[in-house]
Design a protein around this motif. Structure first.
Motif, short mmCIF file in Angstrom:
data_model
loop_
_atom_site.label_atom_id
_atom_site.label_comp_id
_atom_site.label_asym_id
_atom_site.label_seq_id
_atom_site.Cartn_x
_atom_site.Cartn_y
_atom_site.Cartn_z
N UNK A 88 8.82 4.01 -7.53
CA UNK A 88 7.51 4.37 -8.09
C UNK A 88 6.95 5.86 -7.56
N UNK A 89 7.07 5.63 -6.06
CA UNK A 89 6.36 6.77 -5.43
C UNK A 89 7.08 8.21 -5.69
N UNK A 90 8.62 7.95 -5.81
CA UNK A 90 9.29 9.28 -6.02
C UNK A 90 9.14 9.72 -7.54
N UNK A 91 8.79 8.95 -8.42
CA UNK A 91 8.45 9.42 -9.83
C UNK A 91 7.14 10.02 -9.60
N UNK A 92 6.06 9.41 -9.08
CA UNK A 92 4.74 10.05 -9.03
C UNK A 92 5.03 11.40 -8.43
N UNK A 93 5.75 11.55 -7.34
CA UNK A 93 5.90 12.92 -6.76
C UNK A 93 6.49 13.87 -7.40
N UNK A 94 7.55 13.55 -8.30
CA UNK A 94 8.13 14.32 -8.95
C UNK A 94 7.28 14.77 -10.15
N UNK A 95 6.36 14.00 -10.64
CA UNK A 95 5.41 14.13 -11.75
C UNK A 95 4.28 14.94 -11.25
N UNK A 117 1.99 13.59 -9.35
CA UNK A 117 0.59 12.67 -9.48
C UNK A 117 0.00 12.32 -8.25
N UNK A 118 -1.28 11.49 -8.23
CA UNK A 118 -1.58 11.13 -6.86
C UNK A 118 -1.47 9.53 -6.63
N UNK A 119 -1.02 8.97 -7.87
CA UNK A 119 -1.03 7.70 -7.84
C UNK A 119 0.28 7.18 -8.47
N UNK A 120 0.64 6.10 -8.10
CA UNK A 120 2.16 5.71 -8.80
C UNK A 120 1.86 4.79 -10.00
N UNK A 158 2.49 12.74 1.82
CA UNK A 158 3.75 13.61 1.44
C UNK A 158 3.16 14.99 1.07
N UNK A 159 2.27 15.06 0.14
CA UNK A 159 1.74 16.35 -0.21
C UNK A 159 1.28 17.33 1.11
N UNK A 191 -0.34 3.32 -2.54
CA UNK A 191 0.56 4.50 -2.90
C UNK A 191 -0.21 6.02 -2.95
N UNK A 192 -1.55 5.85 -3.00
CA UNK A 192 -2.24 6.98 -2.97
C UNK A 192 -2.15 7.91 -1.66
N UNK A 193 -2.47 6.90 -0.41
CA UNK A 193 -2.42 7.39 0.77
C UNK A 193 -0.84 7.98 1.03
N UNK A 194 0.16 7.07 0.46
CA UNK A 194 1.76 7.65 1.04
C UNK A 194 1.56 9.14 0.24
#
Lengths: 409, 409
Positions: free
Chosen positions: A277-284, A286-289, A317-318, A310-313
């Motif tokens: 879920x985190x990878x998907x959010x990052x790819x898109x 987004x700030x939450x998964x 990363x960002x 998730x938003x803190x992770x």
């Protein structure tokens, strides 16, 4: 000299603040709370040379931990785990400066001991009598053992599929242990109900603010072990992501104290193809998964379909120009074997996933040959005896054998 | 400054000396060889303050280890394991100064990592290409993993009854692993034959002189962790007894260096009622043990019916005014549970046996209430998942539970 420079709790989402002398869980907005320190005053009174000769565990950083009185420390000597240069594996990956931070070398055999040590110590300081949590296994083992040492009772609920050995750890600690025919989310519902009805102290991931503080000591140690420098990249197998959040928090605090410079490592959240879920959010971007349905991976510890933090992770990363990357289970097993055979380190599948991610990122050029790279192995392979299937020849007495390359049965 | 003050090998039985730049096994008289250092020269050049700021593992003592060149070190960060005050257990036993030296917090999860790290490093220095050993499990796991890291091939033979997890460790390390339908003595015969026919490097217990040097670092660490004082009593679960021999050797060396005073701890060899050859010999005032027939104990690591180094173990016990004591398996399990519930430490059965021996000796008055007592826990309980039988209630989704003392299923 103050034992701790802890100041208060605050919400990273809505900025509300809370008193840390009372039991606190989530912010009223629903977000996890974080611990704030009086870093300005600390900066004047604390310097790296103060650490020389201190106890060789995570409590060496007590000024930057939330415990206010030394006598509340509940410790089995956790922390200051080895940072090992992986020379042969690094050569194979073309990352000469590849390091493993080995969290298998800690009481209870996984990095969960850090969160439990600090979390239970703080619970003791707050006068808690009984805690409760759902778990995928290792966290429950660590918390119930540390709770036993502190004299706090514990109620633990885990899926029937959680690693067998973690059941024994909870049981031998005298925990009030239950298995549930379901997932950790089902365990979570049962615990939430019990917490509400019986006024237990809820230590579910990020529902109390102190576990992160224990986990952040991984970041403090990496910086200290590298002589108050940070590496170029840190890879972390990410389920709930508390360790990554903690490492980022630690490094920001060290920057404010002036112990490290402006440079931040690029933080990499590693997940499994079966639960990313985190990878998907990052790819898109987004700030939450979003909740990951039908998640599945052999790396049980990172099977977390939707993390509260998730938003803190993603923020970590960002802000460090890191990335999120997923790997597939079959390749994880191959990487795990290779790590054992080249480096003698029997790592956990989650750790192997993080090494595999380093390999992939090097191939793609995201990691350069000159980068100093630290991979978190979050636990000992011996806690997962069935990860590797082995078939071993059996001999009768007085049979003959040959050396490695000459098998004579 | 010399990296090591190692001087030569000598036989503790017949006093013959040997060159350490060549592969050596037993003395021609059949006794194990020991390593001698140039302690006089060391005393002039080495002092405790030299250790400040050094690496946080057993290699911090490199001057007193047999490796001659730093580049031959094969390390995963082993050593400097926690020395933990066992406050509640000590209160229960009426030994307020009860400490655990926790050898579960080390790569591979047992103290065998120490012998393997130093033994494999020295094998590498000697140019060894393939080693071989019989094992009850944990030693084979440690040696095959360290051998893998060093690039040395390994051939390991273990009884089919050895702990399952240790098979996986050897296999994942890429060892040439065999199970034998028999005991470790049968494994030993098979290995001896292979060694002879294929010119392998025999690393059976005490058949090479360097494993002891790794184990002795437990003694060095205990002294350093107590501020260069020794405790009154050290209890050690005794199978082959290499650790006890090593601790005694370390403390004698520290005396000669002037780092500790005249006082020696009373060394206690702990065995199981089901396999107590050293205890029997000590009770009879003998200097060697006899083979113990039909040996049996749940503490698999101390199921050694006749140790090659028995005379050295007994010497250490006699010369320190220590003793040898045996305990029964049923009580060991109860002690193991109590240790977990009071101290949060899931120890191995061998470790629990040593704690139980402390309890017995306190009851008998052999240990006094004022004594400072160190118990060696030789490995992590997680390596023995079946030691404790547990029955855990299963819930369906959305069932209710209560807190510790109010079970509502």
């Amino acid at each position: 000299m103050r034992f701790s420079y802890v100041s208060h709790l605050y919400c990273p989402k809505c900025s509300l603040t809370y008193d840390l002398n009372q039991v606190q869980h989530l912010c009223e907005c629903g977000a996890p709370l974080l611990v704030e320190y009086d870093l300005t005053s600390m900066k004047e009174n604390w310097k790296p040379s103060d650490l020389v000769g201190r106890r060789n565990d995570l409590w060496r950083y007590h000024e930057l931990l939330p415990l206010q009185r030394e006598e509340n420390i509940v410790s089995m000597g956790e922390g200051m785990t080895p940072l090992v240069l992986m020379e042969k594996l690094g050569e194979d990956m073309e990352i000469p400066l590849l390091y493993m931070k080995d969290e298998g070398v800690i009481p209870t055999g996984t990095f969960k001991a850090r969160g439990a040590a600090v979390g239970v110590s703080k619970a003791k300081e707050l006068g808690v009598k009984e805690l409760a949590m759902p778990t995928n296994g290792n966290a429950g083992a660590a918390w119930s053992l540390y709770a036993a040492k502190s004299g706090i009772a514990s109620t633990i609920v885990m899926p029937v599929d959680a690693p067998m050995i973690t059941r024994n750890e909870c049981a031998v600690a005298g925990a009030n242990l239950y298995l549930v025919n379901g997932l950790i989310s089902d365990a979570g519902k049962i615990v939430a109900q019990a917490v509400k009805e019986h006024d237990l102290y809820d230590v579910s991931t990020l529902k109390e603010p102190y576990r992160i503080e224990g986990k952040k000591t991984m970041g403090l140690e990496i910086a200290e072990q590298l002589g108050w420098e940070v590496p170029d990249v840190i890879l972390y197998p990410t389920g709930g992501g508390v360790g990554l959040i903690g490492i980022y928090k630690a490094l920001k605090e060290l920057q404010q104290l002036g112990w490290i410079g402006e440079k931040m490592p690029r933080l990499v959240a590693v997940q499994s193809d079966g639960c990313a879920p985190i990878v998907k959010a990052w790819q898109e971007g987004k700030t939450e998964s979003e909740f990951w349905h039908d998640s599945e991976t052999i790396a049980f510890g990172i099977n977390v379909p939707k993390a509260l933090g998730d938003f803190l992770v993603l923020q970590a990363v960002y802000e460090t120009e890191g990335c999120a990357v997923s790997v597939n289970d079959r390749d994880v097993i191959e990487e795990l074997k290779l790590i054992s055979q080249k480096e003698g380190a029997f790592v956990c599948p989650e750790g192997a996933a993080a090494f595999l991610a380093a390999r992939q990122l090097r191939k793609e050029g995201w990691i350069q040959a000159t980068d100093q790279v630290v991979v978190l192995n979050t636990g000992a392979g011996i806690k997962y005896p069935n990860t590797v299937e082995v078939e071993i020849p059996r001999l009768n007495k007085e049979e003959k054998i040959g050396p490695k390359n000459v098998t004579l049965q």
